[in-house]
Design a protein around this motif. Sequence first.
Motif: not given
Lengths: 377, 65
Positions: A119-122, A135-138, A141-143
């Motif tokens: 997937r293309l994300y940002h 999934q994001y961390d706190e 930022h995508p993990t």
Amino acid sequence: MLTLVPSFTMNANDDQHQSDAHHEEATHHENNEHDHEALPHSEEEGYNDGVNSKEEVAEYIQHHLGDTHDFIFFSDEAAGHHYGFPLPIILVDNGLKVFMSSEFHHGDKVVKKGDTHYRLYHGKIYKTDAEGTIQYDEHHHPTNAKPLDLSITKNVFSILVISIIMLLLFRSLAKGYKNGPIPTGFARVLEPLVIFVRDEIARPNIGEKKYRKFMGFLLTVFFFIWITNLLGLTPLGINVTGNIAVTICLALFTFIIVQFSGNKDYWKHIFWMPGVPVPMKIVLAPIEVLGMFTKPFSLLIRLFANITAGHTVVMGILAVIYIGKETLGTGGSIGVSLFLTLFINVIELLVAFLQAYIFTMLSSLFIGMAVEEHDHH
Amino acid sequence: MTTIPGLVGAGLIVIGAGLGLGKIGGSAMDAIARQPEAANKIQTAMIIIGALLEGLAFGALILGK
């Protein structure tokens, strides 16, 4: 990365709070075609209103400063159309995977190649599940895992185009000299510039005897930076020298050339400075070693920061059209914005040349320090 | 950079860089006025020192982000 504008937008924060909700939503719409709700997309909110809020402007500038996988000249936000062309994506992830970036539909669709979904994300490619969950961390930022991305991105494509332009220009200049000493056509523009680099930059800084060997590098760097900077001022949206990876690469060339052409005196001045007492020699050695690295570091930071700052300012002032619409009126905001943009753009025209000049000048200065022959007292 | 100490720091960097550039430019103008025939050499030296200063200021802005 340099953050001259608040980089995290309202939308991004919303995503963070709503990522669970989005996740539910994504599984809910599993059977539908990949519609907009299926992928939490930061451009979604206010998607139909064009660029209106300060946050959207900030995001738009961030998007311009970053590298992308497609070449978009302009977008019709209301209709969701992007006018431009896709670029090839090359992933190394259990073998080579090559496809066009149009398969991502500007981040709206998940692409399945082999067993893996991408997937293309940002502007970055992540490995995801079939729904494209990120999934994001706190820190938001995508993990997700990233594949090794060797794509022909917008910057790589621009560099290739500029290389071809330079190859054509300078081959025609070189060929012209076979017919006689006087250049014809466009070569008449190039010859004074080549002579400028030779007589004003290389000769005085490197020295009469040794400058010829470095002319190839200096001319290439000068014209590459200059043409890239000038193309960055056009509405094509090219931002090559405002990418820190490109400037790191350019400064690395200077670093390597300086270290490999350094003579005995150069190394002696670094590790055992002549003419000072022994304790001082020991103190100076680490400082001089540090100096070896800070010289190219300042080169790369200067070019990157100047071009990034210039692009940010131009785009920020252009955004006055949208931001100042209510207070200045449509005509007023366009007038103010265009006047200031013209002003800054003319300054940037000077900066484009000045940065190419400074980079070449300092490179030749460092090379000159390395190859200089000292008088032994 | 959006925090208040960050913004104050950025302002201080810009003040420092502005003072430095002003000093370089002013001294160069004085020197050119005294020796107009050496204007080219003085300009080159001025631009180099200005570039070094600029690199320092930008480095501080980026590292202090």
